[in-house]
Design an enzyme around this catalytic site. Structure first.
Site: not given
Ligand code: R5P
Length: 282
Positions: A177, A215
């Site tokens: 990521k 999130t």
């Protein structure tokens, strides 16, 4: 001696009063504080949601106990807030994670017990910000639960390299990521630029495991990757589930989702209680 705050009422009977004054200030009372004298005290409190307020309430609980000279204080905080602020990115920032630990230490905490602490990335005993921390990983329990749900072989992956410690012992792999700069506006959030996956998951049942789903941005990108890669099915899990910004609904559309009860949620299917019972028998 157990001191249980109301945030822990799903696991233990609370014996601390925590309320709010009409203006929002916290009111804290530990009716049994006097009995702490000379005892090994274990305080159970969740510091999420409303972490700043919960943190100050913890300080007040600790002060009430310290008045009576306990032998030691162990604080059990299943999810440690501010644990993602352990690095500096821009001039003028501070390491909130370190400050939080220093504060708990200065308020008389001898040991902090927590689960899958973001900045530790490993199970064991550590010292951080001068505070002794026992960090327990839920990875085995989460994988065991996922295997029970799937009933078959699982390809185990983490959606970023920071969570590699959760999958390594199962021969799992990690996606890569990359985060971007802080987004404009009032929210401190570094957008996800990319999540790359090299593993061939075609036709496989995949389990994606992370330390937290906040999130849901990271997990959703992970799911997108395995779906694009032709996975047969996907299960998503994490130790801590915040499920902000409607991410639980989005993840449910993709497959099975569950987390532990470090933060109680409607999909908390792994409980920390048996582990706490073993550590702190009555
Ligand atoms: C990041 O390093 C963590 O391990 C999680 O991947 C991340 O905090 C999850 O946040 P979000 O759900 O907002 O992508």
């Amino acid at each position: 001696m157990r001191i249980v705050c109301p945030s822990f009422s799903d696991l233990y009977e609370p014996n601390v009063e925590i309320k709010k004054f009409p203006d929002g200030d916290s009111y804290v009372r530990v009716p049994s504080a006097k009995e702490a004298e000379g005892k090994e005290v274990v305080v159970f409190n969740r510091l999420y949601p409303e972490q700043d307020s919960a943190l100050f309430q913890t300080v007040l609980v600790l002060r009430a106990l310290k008045e009576h000279n306990p032998k030691s204080i162990t604080l059990v905080v299943p999810y440690l807030p501010y644990s993602r602020q352990d690095k500096l990115f821009r001039e003028g920032e501070v390491k909130s994670a370190e400050i939080l630990c220093e504060l708990l230490k200065s308020e008389g905490v001898d040991e902090l017990v927590t689960f899958d602490c973001h900045f530790l990335k490993k199970e064991g005993e550590f010292e951080y910000g001068g505070l002794k921390i026992r960090n327990i990983s839920l990875n085995k329990k989460l994988v065991e639960k996922a295997r029970e749900i799937s009933g078959g072989e699982l390809e185990i992956m983490s959606p970023d390299q920071g969570a590699n410690y959760l999958v390594a012992e199962f021969g799992g792999s990690s996606m890569k990521k990359e985060r971007g700069e802080y987004a404009e506006g009032g929210e401190a959030y570094r957008e996800i630029k990319d999540v790359k996956m090299e593993k061939d998951v075609s036709g496989k049942a995949v389990l994606i495991i992370d330390d937290m789903i906040s999130t849901g941005g990271t997990m959703l990108r992970g799911v997108e990757n395995v779906k694009k890669g032709g996975a047969k099915s996907v299960i998503c899990t994490a130790a801590h589930g915040f499920f902000l910004k409607g991410s639980l609904e989005k993840l449910k559309e993709a497959g099975e989702v569950f987390v532990s009860d470090t933060i109680p949620t409607e999909v908390s299917k792994v409980s920390i209680k048996p582990m706490l019972e073993e550590m702190f028998p009555e």
